[in-house]
Design a protein around this motif. Structure first.
Motif, short mmCIF file in Angstrom:
data_model
loop_
_atom_site.label_atom_id
_atom_site.label_comp_id
_atom_site.label_asym_id
_atom_site.label_seq_id
_atom_site.Cartn_x
_atom_site.Cartn_y
_atom_site.Cartn_z
N LEU A 162 -25.82 10.14 0.10
CA LEU A 162 -25.97 11.29 -0.79
C LEU A 162 -25.37 10.99 -2.17
O LEU A 162 -25.90 11.43 -3.19
N ARG A 163 -24.29 10.25 -2.19
CA ARG A 163 -23.68 9.87 -3.47
C ARG A 163 -24.65 9.03 -4.30
O ARG A 163 -24.84 9.27 -5.50
N ASN A 188 -27.53 10.87 -5.77
CA ASN A 188 -27.14 11.67 -6.94
C ASN A 188 -26.62 10.81 -8.08
O ASN A 188 -26.05 11.33 -9.05
N PHE A 227 -23.80 17.89 -4.02
CA PHE A 227 -25.03 17.26 -3.54
C PHE A 227 -26.16 18.26 -3.31
O PHE A 227 -27.31 17.87 -3.11
N TYR A 253 -33.40 16.74 -1.92
CA TYR A 253 -33.30 15.36 -2.36
C TYR A 253 -33.68 15.17 -3.82
O TYR A 253 -33.79 14.06 -4.29
#
Length: 213
Positions: free
Chosen positions: A7-8, A11, A51, A71
């Motif tokens: 997720l990091r 983003n 996120f 996403y």
């Protein structure tokens, strides 16, 4: 398994940048991603806001790429993974199989899990599915004579028109190359896990400039 690292990266954040947003140090983030330390509830809440996903997804308690529309910052699109391979027994979404991520219209992504798969070969080039193109595969039933992705005998998945007959399933190429022959399977091949229909091809994406090389 937590999904903090995935997720990091989705983003576009470094460990240091995420640490600053959370008022933590970079070693903390590194330990979370290596699963040597667990974030507390306050950290999880903050990350879910950063996120724009649920806490369950951060913790990995929901399937990856399960159509949670989280996403992309674009309200009309979601990101789905680009896979280089689909083999039996593989974790489809493990890091070594993922080439990157590509947007999908939310309407196309809705209702079932989906992913992009890179095409290898010209067995379907007569219907516009060229070598190197990306096809969007949706995990829904494939009807007779539709194009789908099939995994056979543990090998990488193949993209073919699927024709259901009384006792057989024909994987029919649609190619300008007459030497590419259909593969004929028996119905029981799917019962004993020798073959598996993974999903239906619902979109194709390619760079037309690649055709000039």
């Amino acid at each position: 398994m937590n999904n903090i690292k995935r997720l990091r990266k989705l983003n576009d954040l470094t460990q240091k940048q995420l640490a600053e947003k959370l008022s933590r140090t970079q070693p903390y983030i590194n330990q979370w991603e290596r699963e040597e330390r667990k974030p507390n509830v306050e950290d999880l809440i903050k990350m879910s806001e950063i996120f724009d996903v649920s806490i369950d997804e951060i913790l990995g308690t929901v399937p990856l790429f399960s159509n949670a529309e989280t996403y992309s910052t674009d309200s009309e699109q979601v990101l789905r993974p680009i896979l280089g391979v689909v083999k039996a027994g593989y974790d489809l979404y493990c890091e070594e199989n993922i080439e990157g991520y590509k947007p999908v219209d939310k309407k196309k992504a809705a209702g079932a899990e989906c992913f992009w798969l890179r095409v290898s070969g010209n067995s379907m080039n007569s219907v516009g599915i060229f070598d190197g193109a990306l096809v969007l595969v949706k995990k829904v039933p494939v009807e007779n004579r539709q194009i789908g992705v099939v995994r056979v005998n543990g090998d990488e998945a193949t993209i073919k028109q699927i024709i259901f007959n009384e006792d057989t399933v024909v994987l029919q190429p649609r190619s300008t190359d007459p030497t590419i022959e259909p593969l004929i399977l028996k119905k029981e091949d799917f019962d004993n896990n020798y073959a598996e229909i993974i999903g239906k091809v619902v979109d194709v994406s390619f760079d037309p400039n690649d055709m000039l090389k």
